[in-house]
Design a protein around this motif. Structure first.
Motif, PDB file in Angstrom:
ATOM      1  N   TYR A   1       0.815  -1.213   0.000  1.00  0.00           N
ATOM      2  CA  TYR A   1       0.000   0.000   0.000  1.00  0.00           C
ATOM      3  C   TYR A   1       0.853   1.270   0.000  1.00  0.00           C
ATOM      4  O   TYR A   1       0.465   2.289  -0.576  1.00  0.00           O
ATOM      5  CB  TYR A   1      -0.938   0.022   1.208  1.00  0.00           C
ATOM      6  CG  TYR A   1      -1.488   1.409   1.454  1.00  0.00           C
ATOM      7  CD1 TYR A   1      -2.487   1.926   0.626  1.00  0.00           C
ATOM      8  CD2 TYR A   1      -0.974   2.227   2.465  1.00  0.00           C
ATOM      9  CE1 TYR A   1      -2.968   3.217   0.811  1.00  0.00           C
ATOM     10  CE2 TYR A   1      -1.453   3.513   2.658  1.00  0.00           C
ATOM     11  CZ  TYR A   1      -2.443   4.002   1.825  1.00  0.00           C
ATOM     12  OH  TYR A   1      -2.906   5.282   1.993  1.00  0.00           O
ATOM     13  N   GLN A   2       1.999   1.233   0.642  1.00  0.00           N
ATOM     14  CA  GLN A   2       2.789   2.455   0.788  1.00  0.00           C
ATOM     15  C   GLN A   2       3.138   3.078  -0.563  1.00  0.00           C
ATOM     16  O   GLN A   2       3.260   4.302  -0.677  1.00  0.00           O
ATOM     17  CB  GLN A   2       4.066   2.177   1.577  1.00  0.00           C
ATOM     18  CG  GLN A   2       5.013   1.180   0.928  1.00  0.00           C
ATOM     19  CD  GLN A   2       6.121   0.760   1.878  1.00  0.00           C
ATOM     20  OE1 GLN A   2       6.956   1.567   2.225  1.00  0.00           O
ATOM     21  NE2 GLN A   2       6.091  -0.493   2.316  1.00  0.00           N
ATOM     22  N   HIS A   3       3.229   2.264  -1.615  1.00  0.00           N
ATOM     23  CA  HIS A   3       3.551   2.810  -2.934  1.00  0.00           C
ATOM     24  C   HIS A   3       2.376   3.596  -3.499  1.00  0.00           C
ATOM     25  O   HIS A   3       2.565   4.586  -4.220  1.00  0.00           O
ATOM     26  CB  HIS A   3       3.950   1.679  -3.877  1.00  0.00           C
ATOM     27  CG  HIS A   3       5.139   0.901  -3.384  1.00  0.00           C
ATOM     28  ND1 HIS A   3       6.407   1.431  -3.364  1.00  0.00           N
ATOM     29  CD2 HIS A   3       5.227  -0.354  -2.866  1.00  0.00           C
ATOM     30  CE1 HIS A   3       7.245   0.529  -2.859  1.00  0.00           C
ATOM     31  NE2 HIS A   3       6.548  -0.557  -2.550  1.00  0.00           N
ATOM     32  N   MET A   4       1.165   3.192  -3.172  1.00  0.00           N
ATOM     33  CA  MET A   4      -0.004   3.977  -3.546  1.00  0.00           C
ATOM     34  C   MET A   4      -0.080   5.243  -2.690  1.00  0.00           C
ATOM     35  O   MET A   4      -0.414   6.329  -3.177  1.00  0.00           O
ATOM     36  CB  MET A   4      -1.277   3.150  -3.357  1.00  0.00           C
ATOM     37  CG  MET A   4      -1.340   1.855  -4.172  1.00  0.00           C
ATOM     38  SD  MET A   4      -1.290   2.140  -5.966  1.00  0.00           S
ATOM     39  CE  MET A   4       0.455   1.838  -6.316  1.00  0.00           C
ATOM     40  N   HIS A   5       0.223   5.097  -1.439  1.00  0.00           N
ATOM     41  CA  HIS A   5       0.152   6.228  -0.511  1.00  0.00           C
ATOM     42  C   HIS A   5       1.082   7.356  -0.956  1.00  0.00           C
ATOM     43  O   HIS A   5       0.689   8.535  -0.964  1.00  0.00           O
ATOM     44  CB  HIS A   5       0.534   5.744   0.893  1.00  0.00           C
ATOM     45  CG  HIS A   5       0.335   6.765   1.961  1.00  0.00           C
ATOM     46  ND1 HIS A   5      -0.865   6.950   2.596  1.00  0.00           N
ATOM     47  CD2 HIS A   5       1.192   7.666   2.510  1.00  0.00           C
ATOM     48  CE1 HIS A   5      -0.753   7.918   3.497  1.00  0.00           C
ATOM     49  NE2 HIS A   5       0.488   8.362   3.461  1.00  0.00           N
ATOM     50  N   LYS A   6       2.307   6.998  -1.307  1.00  0.00           N
ATOM     51  CA  LYS A   6       3.280   8.021  -1.706  1.00  0.00           C
ATOM     52  C   LYS A   6       2.860   8.746  -2.977  1.00  0.00           C
ATOM     53  O   LYS A   6       3.222   9.901  -3.187  1.00  0.00           O
ATOM     54  CB  LYS A   6       4.660   7.374  -1.898  1.00  0.00           C
ATOM     55  CG  LYS A   6       5.309   6.967  -0.588  1.00  0.00           C
ATOM     56  CD  LYS A   6       6.719   6.455  -0.765  1.00  0.00           C
ATOM     57  CE  LYS A   6       6.755   5.084  -1.359  1.00  0.00           C
ATOM     58  NZ  LYS A   6       8.126   4.514  -1.395  1.00  0.00           N
ATOM     59  N   ARG A   7       2.079   8.075  -3.816  1.00  0.00           N
ATOM     60  CA  ARG A   7       1.678   8.680  -5.086  1.00  0.00           C
ATOM     61  C   ARG A   7       0.331   9.407  -5.025  1.00  0.00           C
ATOM     62  O   ARG A   7       0.033  10.208  -5.909  1.00  0.00           O
ATOM     63  CB  ARG A   7       1.635   7.595  -6.171  1.00  0.00           C
ATOM     64  CG  ARG A   7       3.026   7.113  -6.571  1.00  0.00           C
ATOM     65  CD  ARG A   7       2.969   5.826  -7.387  1.00  0.00           C
ATOM     66  NE  ARG A   7       4.292   5.496  -7.938  1.00  0.00           N
ATOM     67  CZ  ARG A   7       5.248   4.891  -7.265  1.00  0.00           C
ATOM     68  NH1 ARG A   7       5.038   4.536  -5.983  1.00  0.00           N
ATOM     69  NH2 ARG A   7       6.419   4.635  -7.823  1.00  0.00           N
ATOM     70  N   LEU A   8      -0.473   9.129  -3.984  1.00  0.00           N
ATOM     71  CA  LEU A   8      -1.835   9.665  -3.960  1.00  0.00           C
ATOM     72  C   LEU A   8      -2.178  10.502  -2.731  1.00  0.00           C
ATOM     73  O   LEU A   8      -3.082  11.341  -2.786  1.00  0.00           O
ATOM     74  CB  LEU A   8      -2.844   8.517  -4.068  1.00  0.00           C
ATOM     75  CG  LEU A   8      -2.784   7.671  -5.350  1.00  0.00           C
ATOM     76  CD1 LEU A   8      -3.707   6.456  -5.226  1.00  0.00           C
ATOM     77  CD2 LEU A   8      -3.152   8.506  -6.563  1.00  0.00           C
TER      78      LEU A   8
ATOM     79  N   ASP B   1      -0.973  12.976  -1.205  1.00  0.00           N
ATOM     80  CA  ASP B   1      -0.870  14.436  -1.247  1.00  0.00           C
ATOM     81  C   ASP B   1      -1.940  15.059  -2.150  1.00  0.00           C
ATOM     82  O   ASP B   1      -2.062  16.284  -2.220  1.00  0.00           O
ATOM     83  CB  ASP B   1       0.521  14.860  -1.713  1.00  0.00           C
ATOM     84  CG  ASP B   1       0.844  14.357  -3.112  1.00  0.00           C
ATOM     85  OD1 ASP B   1       0.224  13.375  -3.559  1.00  0.00           O
ATOM     86  OD2 ASP B   1       1.732  14.960  -3.762  1.00  0.00           O
ATOM     87  N   ARG B   2      -2.728  14.213  -2.826  1.00  0.00           N
ATOM     88  CA  ARG B   2      -3.739  14.722  -3.760  1.00  0.00           C
ATOM     89  C   ARG B   2      -5.170  14.460  -3.304  1.00  0.00           C
ATOM     90  O   ARG B   2      -6.097  15.131  -3.774  1.00  0.00           O
ATOM     91  CB  ARG B   2      -3.532  14.082  -5.136  1.00  0.00           C
ATOM     92  CG  ARG B   2      -2.193  14.454  -5.772  1.00  0.00           C
ATOM     93  CD  ARG B   2      -1.753  13.439  -6.823  1.00  0.00           C
ATOM     94  NE  ARG B   2      -2.789  13.116  -7.795  1.00  0.00           N
ATOM     95  CZ  ARG B   2      -2.728  12.094  -8.647  1.00  0.00           C
ATOM     96  NH1 ARG B   2      -1.651  11.292  -8.630  1.00  0.00           N
ATOM     97  NH2 ARG B   2      -3.703  11.875  -9.515  1.00  0.00           N
ATOM     98  N   TYR B   3      -5.354  13.491  -2.411  1.00  0.00           N
ATOM     99  CA  TYR B   3      -6.699  13.103  -1.991  1.00  0.00           C
ATOM    100  C   TYR B   3      -6.738  12.955  -0.469  1.00  0.00           C
ATOM    101  O   TYR B   3      -5.725  12.598   0.155  1.00  0.00           O
ATOM    102  CB  TYR B   3      -7.097  11.768  -2.637  1.00  0.00           C
ATOM    103  CG  TYR B   3      -7.051  11.797  -4.147  1.00  0.00           C
ATOM    104  CD1 TYR B   3      -8.092  12.345  -4.893  1.00  0.00           C
ATOM    105  CD2 TYR B   3      -5.950  11.293  -4.830  1.00  0.00           C
ATOM    106  CE1 TYR B   3      -8.045  12.381  -6.274  1.00  0.00           C
ATOM    107  CE2 TYR B   3      -5.890  11.327  -6.225  1.00  0.00           C
ATOM    108  CZ  TYR B   3      -6.939  11.873  -6.933  1.00  0.00           C
ATOM    109  OH  TYR B   3      -6.881  11.914  -8.303  1.00  0.00           O
ATOM    110  N   PRO B   4      -7.900  13.186   0.139  1.00  0.00           N
ATOM    111  CA  PRO B   4      -8.022  12.914   1.574  1.00  0.00           C
ATOM    112  C   PRO B   4      -7.758  11.432   1.830  1.00  0.00           C
ATOM    113  O   PRO B   4      -8.281  10.561   1.128  1.00  0.00           O
ATOM    114  CB  PRO B   4      -9.469  13.302   1.900  1.00  0.00           C
ATOM    115  CG  PRO B   4     -10.189  13.332   0.591  1.00  0.00           C
ATOM    116  CD  PRO B   4      -9.172  13.688  -0.445  1.00  0.00           C
TER     117      PRO B   4
END
Length: 505
Positions: free
Chosen positions: A119-126, A128-131
């Motif tokens: 999941y952390q790879h999605m977190h780093k990419r998303l 900062d753009r979505y709640p």
């Protein structure tokens, strides 16, 4: 017309495998989500989805994020890392499309989302753009300890989490240095991890846990596990040492063969302690040493400490060997390097005589005072140098003077140990005057006191200006050769260095 609000991203930890270990918060979010995403290998099966299945509604959108490769070989132009980065970018774009459409997206993660999780790879990419909200989960580390029924850490013990993919030397060092450890990502790394455990002396303690809380769960002493049977979902565990250490000295006798390890702790605190030395100090049943040096070693539950005066080295060595003969694991604590004017000689001298000839003895090196002081000054030991103790307690001053003259005549840099004390006040002045017969008055002398300690002071003086009243037993002197330079640099510091090239004779 109002602008559509974006959906929320949830990274949801599922715990180690048993659906009943999914948190209430995680179960609720899984059931309410518009989109449920999960990673899987190319075979399409997902352990994460199987854990979450009891909480799925059945009418949700499922996004299966299938890894393009499972081993570190690929024809991608960016290599293995490039292929993964491209996959993560594409997966994040798929989830972003749902979020932009106002859908809430739950990304399932085994264990905890931010603990070695995909999941952390999605977190780093998303994020900062979505709640975004991350819901923690029970880690495989906690599950393994629970299944073993053994404490991981107690009191001041340190737990180290180690990926089994590290090189063997690095694994060995980290396993040797820590109190407790969990090694993740076994599978094909298991033979390397097992060798590292054996080399670090920790194999007998190591436990193996496979698929904790899942069907097919297995626990066993790691030394008994067939390497060909080890899956990725397994861990190696070094539990707390405290109960074992308490048991080993509960009756004053050891269990198994004893040994003496003479441990160099460096010139000051723990920053210069080697991993191997740190591990031996932690695993010993008994610590033996000069009280001042013992005080630098943390107190551990279940460990006996035997402090003594600094003038009883022979008695201390025999005491340690007697403990080892009773099956104890003894660490003799020595400052600096134990083989440089320290305890290794006393222990080995006693160990080579009856009744100690069969007692196992090892010596672990440590950072020397000379090298520590040199690093603070620059590189004064960059060429040939000699190490001499100015103490005349164990040898006549005439011998000291003879060695100083020989080293000075050979134009060697000198590292002078034990230069002075309250009862020895003349040696520094005598050595200075003797050396001035061979060296120029402006020869650099590094005066280093308590290097690495709270009262550290390192300064450089001319040989002619060396003041014996400024020197005590906590000071080491580095006296330059004819080639040693003391140079002021533009930032206001002064460095002392000895060239590696010597002028032709």
């Amino acid at each position: 017309m109002t602008e559509r609000q974006s959906g929320r991203l949830y990274g949801v930890g599922l715990g180690p495998g048993d659906p009943e270990l999914v948190t209430v918060r995680a179960a609720g979010l899984i059931g309410k989500a518009d989109v449920v995403a999960y990673h899987s290998a190319r075979h399409g099966r997902s352990i994460a989805r199987s854990i979450a299945e009891p909480y799925l509604r059945g009418d949700q959108i499922e996004e299966k994020l299938v890894y393009p490769l499972t081993v570190e070989t690929t024809d991608h132009p960016g290599g293995y890392r490039g292929a993964l980065d491209e996959f993560y970018e594409q997966a994040a774009a798929r989830l972003a499309a749902h979020l932009d459409a106002g859908r809430d997206v739950v990304v399932l993660a085994e264990g905890d989302p931010l603990f070695y999780g995909s999941y952390q790879h999605m977190h780093k990419r998303l994020a900062d753009r979505y709640p975004t909200e991350v819901v923690p989960g029970v880690t495989s580390v906690s599950a393994a300890a629970a299944r073993l029924g053994k404490p991981l850490v107690e009191a001041e013990e340190v737990l180290t989490i180690i990926p089994g993919t590290l090189p063997e030397e690095e694994l060995t060092a980290r396993l040797a240095a820590t109190d407790s450890a969990v090694v993740m990502k076994l599978g094909r790394t298991f033979p390397t991890v097992r060798r590292a455990l054996e080399r670090s002396g920790r194999l007998a303690e190591a436990q193996y846990v496979e698929r904790a809380t899942m069907p097919g769960e297995r626990t066993a002493p790691l030394a008994e596990v067939d390497p060909d049977s080890v899956p990725y979902f397994s861990v190696a565990v070094l539990p707390s040492r405290i109960d074992r250490t308490v048991a080993e000295h509960a009756d004053g006798e050891g269990r198994g063969e004893g040994e003496v390890v003479v441990v160099g702790t460096g010139p000051a605190g723990p920053l210069w302690l080697t991993p191997e030395a740190r591990g031996v100090l932690a695993g010993a049943t008994d610590l033996v040493g000069y009280t001042t040096y013992l005080d630098r070693v943390p107190v551990r539950a279940g460990q006996l400490r035997h402090g003594s005066d600094n003038k009883v080295e022979a008695e201390r060595a025999e005491f340690a060997l007697d403990l080892a003969r009773r099956g104890r694991k003894v660490a003799v604590v020595s400052s600096g390097d134990p083989g440089v004017f320290a305890m290794a000689t006393a222990v080995l001298e006693a160990a080579c005589a009856d009744p100690y000839r069969s007692v196992p003895v090892r010596v672990l090196p440590g950072m020397t005072a000379a090298h520590a002081a040199a690093s603070r000054a620059g590189a004064p030991l960059g060429h040939d140098y000699a190490v001499v103790s100015l103490s005349d307690r164990l040898k006549p001053w005439e011998v000291v003077a003879q060695r100083l003259r020989a080293a000075a005549a050979a134009d060697l840099v000198l590292a002078l140990y034990n230069p002075g004390s309250q009862s020895r006040t003349t040696q520094v002045g005598l050595a200075r005057d003797l050396l001035l017969e061979h060296r120029a008055p402006d020869t650099p002398v590094v005066m280093a006191r308590d290097v690495g300690g709270p009262t550290e002071r390192v300064r450089t003086v001319r040989l002619a200006d060396l003041d014996p009243t400024q020197v005590d037993m906590r000071t080491i002197l580095l006296i330059g050769s004819s080639q040693t330079q003391a140079v002021a640099r533009d930032n206001g510091t002064e460095v002392v260095w000895t060239p590696r090239r010597y002028p032709p004779v």
